[in-house]
Design a protein around this motif. Structure first.
Motif, PDB file in Angstrom:
ATOM      1  N   HIS A  49       1.758 -61.497  25.194  1.00 48.77           N
ATOM      2  CA  HIS A  49       2.365 -60.183  25.425  1.00 48.77           C
ATOM      3  C   HIS A  49       3.435 -60.340  26.522  1.00 48.77           C
ATOM      4  O   HIS A  49       3.185 -60.992  27.544  1.00 48.77           O
ATOM      5  N   PRO A  50       4.617 -59.740  26.332  1.00 51.89           N
ATOM      6  CA  PRO A  50       5.680 -59.888  27.348  1.00 51.89           C
ATOM      7  C   PRO A  50       5.240 -59.450  28.750  1.00 51.89           C
ATOM      8  O   PRO A  50       5.665 -60.040  29.747  1.00 51.89           O
ATOM      9  N   LYS A  51       4.382 -58.426  28.840  1.00 49.70           N
ATOM     10  CA  LYS A  51       3.925 -57.992  30.173  1.00 49.70           C
ATOM     11  C   LYS A  51       3.104 -59.092  30.840  1.00 49.70           C
ATOM     12  O   LYS A  51       3.171 -59.275  32.059  1.00 49.70           O
ATOM     13  N   LYS A  52       2.327 -59.813  30.035  1.00 41.39           N
ATOM     14  CA  LYS A  52       1.498 -60.886  30.602  1.00 41.39           C
ATOM     15  C   LYS A  52       2.404 -62.021  31.108  1.00 41.39           C
ATOM     16  O   LYS A  52       2.200 -62.546  32.214  1.00 41.39           O
ATOM     17  N   ILE A  53       3.410 -62.376  30.321  1.00 41.01           N
ATOM     18  CA  ILE A  53       4.325 -63.449  30.757  1.00 41.01           C
ATOM     19  C   ILE A  53       5.018 -63.024  32.050  1.00 41.01           C
ATOM     20  O   ILE A  53       5.118 -63.791  33.010  1.00 41.01           O
ATOM     21  N   ALA A  54       5.457 -61.762  32.079  1.00 41.43           N
ATOM     22  CA  ALA A  54       6.162 -61.268  33.273  1.00 41.43           C
ATOM     23  C   ALA A  54       5.228 -61.282  34.489  1.00 41.43           C
ATOM     24  O   ALA A  54       5.634 -61.669  35.590  1.00 41.43           O
ATOM     25  N   PHE A  92       4.754 -59.588  20.421  1.00 41.42           N
ATOM     26  CA  PHE A  92       4.152 -58.255  20.314  1.00 41.42           C
ATOM     27  C   PHE A  92       3.945 -57.668  21.707  1.00 41.42           C
ATOM     28  O   PHE A  92       3.362 -58.334  22.579  1.00 41.42           O
ATOM     29  N   GLY A  93       4.383 -56.428  21.904  1.00 36.79           N
ATOM     30  CA  GLY A  93       4.093 -55.749  23.165  1.00 36.79           C
ATOM     31  C   GLY A  93       5.333 -55.221  23.849  1.00 36.79           C
ATOM     32  O   GLY A  93       6.434 -55.759  23.693  1.00 36.79           O
ATOM     33  N   GLN A  94       5.141 -54.143  24.608  1.00 39.19           N
ATOM     34  CA  GLN A  94       6.248 -53.529  25.361  1.00 39.19           C
ATOM     35  C   GLN A  94       6.288 -54.106  26.762  1.00 39.19           C
ATOM     36  O   GLN A  94       5.278 -54.108  27.471  1.00 39.19           O
ATOM     37  N   LEU A  95       7.461 -54.560  27.144  1.00 40.16           N
ATOM     38  CA  LEU A  95       7.619 -55.140  28.478  1.00 40.16           C
ATOM     39  C   LEU A  95       7.738 -54.062  29.554  1.00 40.16           C
ATOM     40  O   LEU A  95       7.163 -54.173  30.641  1.00 40.16           O
ATOM     41  N   ARG A  96       8.512 -53.027  29.255  1.00 38.67           N
ATOM     42  CA  ARG A  96       8.757 -51.975  30.247  1.00 38.67           C
ATOM     43  C   ARG A  96       8.103 -50.671  29.820  1.00 38.67           C
ATOM     44  O   ARG A  96       8.040 -50.425  28.622  1.00 38.67           O
ATOM     45  N   PRO A  97       7.670 -49.853  30.750  1.00 38.01           N
ATOM     46  CA  PRO A  97       7.688 -50.056  32.193  1.00 38.01           C
ATOM     47  C   PRO A  97       6.645 -51.083  32.610  1.00 38.01           C
ATOM     48  O   PRO A  97       5.597 -51.208  31.981  1.00 38.01           O
ATOM     49  N   PHE A  98       6.955 -51.802  33.693  1.00 34.36           N
ATOM     50  CA  PHE A  98       6.042 -52.829  34.211  1.00 34.36           C
ATOM     51  C   PHE A  98       5.571 -52.378  35.590  1.00 34.36           C
ATOM     52  O   PHE A  98       6.395 -52.150  36.480  1.00 34.36           O
ATOM     53  N   GLN A 122      -5.925 -47.487  15.618  1.00 30.64           N
ATOM     54  CA  GLN A 122      -4.536 -47.159  15.958  1.00 30.64           C
ATOM     55  C   GLN A 122      -4.403 -46.988  17.478  1.00 30.64           C
ATOM     56  O   GLN A 122      -3.492 -47.530  18.098  1.00 30.64           O
ATOM     57  N   ALA A 123      -5.370 -46.271  18.079  1.00 31.76           N
ATOM     58  CA  ALA A 123      -5.288 -46.003  19.520  1.00 31.76           C
ATOM     59  C   ALA A 123      -5.458 -47.297  20.318  1.00 31.76           C
ATOM     60  O   ALA A 123      -4.713 -47.549  21.273  1.00 31.76           O
ATOM     61  N   ALA A 124      -6.428 -48.117  19.942  1.00 32.43           N
ATOM     62  CA  ALA A 124      -6.683 -49.341  20.720  1.00 32.43           C
ATOM     63  C   ALA A 124      -5.498 -50.301  20.626  1.00 32.43           C
ATOM     64  O   ALA A 124      -5.094 -50.919  21.625  1.00 32.43           O
ATOM     65  N   VAL A 125      -4.919 -50.414  19.420  1.00 34.09           N
ATOM     66  CA  VAL A 125      -3.794 -51.347  19.258  1.00 34.09           C
ATOM     67  C   VAL A 125      -2.537 -50.788  19.944  1.00 34.09           C
ATOM     68  O   VAL A 125      -1.828 -51.533  20.631  1.00 34.09           O
ATOM     69  N   ALA A 126      -2.303 -49.484  19.799  1.00 32.51           N
ATOM     70  CA  ALA A 126      -1.101 -48.900  20.426  1.00 32.51           C
ATOM     71  C   ALA A 126      -1.175 -49.053  21.944  1.00 32.51           C
ATOM     72  O   ALA A 126      -0.188 -49.379  22.610  1.00 32.51           O
ATOM     73  N   GLN A 127      -2.351 -48.834  22.480  1.00 27.91           N
ATOM     74  CA  GLN A 127      -2.529 -48.961  23.932  1.00 27.91           C
ATOM     75  C   GLN A 127      -2.336 -50.416  24.367  1.00 27.91           C
ATOM     76  O   GLN A 127      -1.718 -50.706  25.398  1.00 27.91           O
ATOM     77  N   THR A 128      -2.837 -51.336  23.555  1.00 25.17           N
ATOM     78  CA  THR A 128      -2.686 -52.764  23.850  1.00 25.17           C
ATOM     79  C   THR A 128      -1.209 -53.142  23.847  1.00 25.17           C
ATOM     80  O   THR A 128      -0.731 -53.874  24.724  1.00 25.17           O
ATOM     81  N   LYS A 129      -0.488 -52.608  22.862  1.00 21.57           N
ATOM     82  CA  LYS A 129       0.946 -52.908  22.763  1.00 21.57           C
ATOM     83  C   LYS A 129       1.691 -52.375  23.995  1.00 21.57           C
ATOM     84  O   LYS A 129       2.540 -53.052  24.568  1.00 21.57           O
ATOM     85  N   ALA A 130       1.333 -51.178  24.421  1.00 20.11           N
ATOM     86  CA  ALA A 130       2.057 -50.551  25.535  1.00 20.11           C
ATOM     87  C   ALA A 130       1.678 -51.173  26.879  1.00 20.11           C
ATOM     88  O   ALA A 130       2.533 -51.374  27.740  1.00 20.11           O
ATOM     89  N   LEU A 131       0.394 -51.469  27.068  1.00 25.45           N
ATOM     90  CA  LEU A 131      -0.079 -51.807  28.415  1.00 25.45           C
ATOM     91  C   LEU A 131      -0.573 -53.245  28.570  1.00 25.45           C
ATOM     92  O   LEU A 131      -0.829 -53.696  29.682  1.00 25.45           O
ATOM     93  N   ALA A 132      -0.791 -53.941  27.438  1.00 23.75           N
ATOM     94  CA  ALA A 132      -1.462 -55.256  27.455  1.00 23.75           C
ATOM     95  C   ALA A 132      -2.882 -55.108  28.016  1.00 23.75           C
ATOM     96  O   ALA A 132      -3.458 -56.063  28.541  1.00 23.75           O
ATOM     97  N   TYR A 133      -3.423 -53.918  27.916  1.00 30.63           N
ATOM     98  CA  TYR A 133      -4.758 -53.647  28.465  1.00 30.63           C
ATOM     99  C   TYR A 133      -5.569 -52.795  27.496  1.00 30.63           C
ATOM    100  O   TYR A 133      -5.043 -51.857  26.885  1.00 30.63           O
ATOM    101  N   TYR A 155      -6.560 -62.091  20.818  1.00 28.92           N
ATOM    102  CA  TYR A 155      -7.019 -61.642  22.150  1.00 28.92           C
ATOM    103  C   TYR A 155      -6.376 -62.473  23.260  1.00 28.92           C
ATOM    104  O   TYR A 155      -6.034 -61.948  24.315  1.00 28.92           O
ATOM    105  N   LEU A 156      -6.226 -63.774  23.002  1.00 25.56           N
ATOM    106  CA  LEU A 156      -5.636 -64.633  24.031  1.00 25.56           C
ATOM    107  C   LEU A 156      -4.182 -64.253  24.284  1.00 25.56           C
ATOM    108  O   LEU A 156      -3.678 -64.359  25.397  1.00 25.56           O
ATOM    109  N   GLY A 157      -3.520 -63.783  23.242  1.00 27.07           N
ATOM    110  CA  GLY A 157      -2.113 -63.422  23.394  1.00 27.07           C
ATOM    111  C   GLY A 157      -1.890 -62.045  23.990  1.00 27.07           C
ATOM    112  O   GLY A 157      -1.038 -61.870  24.850  1.00 27.07           O
ATOM    113  N   VAL A 158      -2.669 -61.061  23.540  1.00 26.83           N
ATOM    114  CA  VAL A 158      -2.223 -59.678  23.790  1.00 26.83           C
ATOM    115  C   VAL A 158      -2.701 -59.072  25.105  1.00 26.83           C
ATOM    116  O   VAL A 158      -2.180 -58.034  25.511  1.00 26.83           O
TER     117      VAL A 158
END
Ligand code: FAD
Ligand code: SF4
Length: 508
Positions: free
Chosen positions: A44-49, A215-221, A348-359, A387-390
């Motif tokens: 996930h971009p947030k994790k890399i950042a 996969f994943g939203q970087l901002r807001p961080f 849908q909720a769990a994946v959308a939240q994962t995409k937005a927050l990496a959490y 799981y390891l990625g997101v």
């Protein structure tokens, strides 16, 4: 002769073993941002950042305290883009004949470091409460490696929540108080957020440019990237969230990603906080009468129990653990895990939240996305990679046993005495997802039947031979046996049809 002190991206503590053993005046600290680590799974971009920004801040802090740091940035022209290439380059640059490092938390990296054509001294990672030897001694000769017994050892070893040799409150475990539903509450505190500074801004731009398509939203961080910030996040959790942590620990709400969860795992896993200091602070809050025992005990158990136990299992079981597939599951991970449309509101909720927050919190990982993957018979290696990625806190020593063992039962029962599967009942009881869903949690077959209901029985039938004699599952098999034959046939046929539609790429 000069030595290199290799500090990995999840070893960001001045107390890390390799730094404690090194000589500030003579040795060179090597830290490297490399594409190999950013892409061996699609993080996930947030994790890399988070990792890159925390590394850059940590390197600055080391320099300020007098260390010589050879820091490779991802976009340095000479960067060899793998850890080993960078260590070899730095060894030549500084004429160093020896490397000191702290044992990595992943077999892949351990093997790569072992293969370096240099003298390498690998020190035990002493940030943990149980050493590998402690765990192996505990595991020796036991028929089953159950966390609860390991946890009691850790309570005795640390003295946390112990009063004259007995558990505080008269019980080891207060989980029966921790299974309440949660109501939406706009006043509930949220984890602390941090505004990105210049270093983080630069990293965000870099991640945007280099990890497109992940996969994943970087901002807001807004994650913490320094020890100082992580300590503030800990203070905030202790003051505003810990007291309510226990009661709603298993609850899920569509509009509240965090409830009273701490979101401290990324900071402990990176080394910004030590698990022991976190637990000491929680125990102090309990001793001061600021939080109830069910919250303090529940929280400390997650860390000195589950976290330590998972690490113990990962190293005890060996490098092949991540490839285990005891149930022989082989379906591909469906696109809905990567954000494709689904009618299942919980997924849908769990994946959308994962995409937005990496959490996502533990129950979302275990009883929604993990439960669905297990019921649907998805290849556990693909689930593990997801799981390891997101997730922002995903490092293999902790992610793999949670996914492969606890969630997917792919280790055949090393961790769990029975698979964590449930029908819609559990999700309906513990969340508000079902009220906004196209499916109906109460419908077992036919129009509107919740897929979790169909797949639950199909799973039990698929693995009847393995689980029917498990005393913890016998009741479910008796329920199935009592069901009318026509209904049973309908459930199995509809489960199969659902999976066929899912595999054909239809929206389910
Ligand atoms: P809280 O709910 O506030 O818990 C407090 C702390 O306890 C966490 O910060 C964490 O350090 C620890 N903890 C709680 N449960 C566990 C557990 N089962 N194993 C290890 N530590 C635990 N945790 C990770 O740190 N990294 C992972 O990659 C990871 N992958 C997971 C995958 C699956 C399929 C599942 C079911 C769980 C996974 N967990 C993982 C465990 C748990 O979900 C996270 O630790 C937790 O959600 C982190 O959020 P938090 O800090 O808000 O936790
Ligand atoms: Fe999930 Fe089923 Fe509830 Fe829909 S009805 S939210 S699919 S458990």
């Amino acid at each position: 002769m000069r030595r290199l002190v290799l500090v990995l991206g999840d070893q960001l503590s001045e107390q890390i073993a390799a730094l404690k053993a090194a000589d500030k005046a003579r040795d060179v600290v090597v830290m490297a941002e490399v594409m190999e680590e950013g892409t061996y799974v699609r993080h996930h971009p947030k994790k890399i950042a988070l990792v890159l920004s925390a590394m850059r801040h940590f390197a600055q802090a080391l320099e300020q305290s007098g260390w010589t740091v050879a820091y490779s940035r991802l976009d340095d022209a000479q960067n060899g883009q793998s850890l080993c290439a960078e260590v070899l380059r730095r060894a030549e640059e500084f004429g160093a004949g020896k490397v000191i490092t702290t044992r990595a938390g992943e077999w892949r990296v351990i093997e790569a470091i072992d293969a370096l054509p240099l003298e390498v001294e690998v020190l035990e990672d002493d940030r943990f409460i149980a050493t590998h030897r402690d765990f192996d001694l505990w595991a020796e000769g036991r028929k089953a490696l159950r966390m609860e017994y390991f946890y009691r050892e850790m309570r005795r070893k640390t003295g946390l929540l112990m009063e004259e040799g007995e558990p505080a409150g008269g019980q080891w475990n207060f989980d029966h108080d921790n299974r309440k539903r949660a109501e939406p509450d706009l006043l509930r505190a949220k984890p602390m957020e941090f505004t990105p500074d210049e270093v983080t801004q630069e990293v965000l731009t870099l991640v945007e440019a280099r990890f497109r398509g992940h996969f994943g939203q970087l901002r807001p961080f807004s994650y913490a990237v320094t020890r100082g910030q992580a300590l503030r996040a800990l203070d905030h959790f202790l003051r505003y969230q810990l007291a309510g942590f226990g009661e709603t620990q298993d609850a899920m709400l569509a509009g509240d990603a965090f409830l009273n969860h701490a979101v401290l795992s990324p900071y402990m896993n990176l080394g910004l906080l030590s698990p022991r200091e976190v637990c000491d602070r929680v125990a102090e809050a309990y001793a001061a009468g600021e939080v109830p025992i069910n919250s303090a005990e529940g929280f400390i158990r997650q860390i000195i129990g589950w976290r330590e136990y998972m690490r113990g299992i990962y190293f005890h079981e060996g490098p092949d653990y991540v490839r285990r597939n005891a149930l022989g599951h082989s379906r591909d991970l469906p696109p809905l895990y990567w954000g494709a449309k689904t009618d299942m509101a919980c997924m849908q909720a769990a994946v959308a939240q994962t995409k937005a927050l990496a959490y996502a919190h533990h129950i979302q990982r275990l009883m929604v996305t993990g439960n669905f993957a297990l019921l649907a018979g998805i290849d556990p290696a693909q689930v593990h990679e997801w799981y390891l990625g997101v997730y922002i806190d995903a490092f293999e020593w902790v992610e793999a046993p949670n996914t492969v063992g606890m969630s997917q039962f792919a280790d055949g029962g090393v961790i769990a005495s029975k698979p964590y599967v449930s029908s819609a009942n559990y999700i309906n009881k513990m969340s508000d997802y079902c009220s906004g869903c196209a499916y109906d949690a109460r419908v077992k077959t036919g129009a509107g039947a919740c897929p979790f209901n169909l797949l639950y029985w199909a799973f039990l039938m698929r693995h009847e031979e393995r689980f029917k004699s498990n005393p913890r599952m016998a009741q479910m098999y008796r329920t199935w046996d009592r069901m009318e034959a026509g209904k049973r046939a309908d459930i199995l046929a509809q489960a199969e049809a659902f999976l066929d539609r899912m595999c054909a790429g239809e929206t389910v």
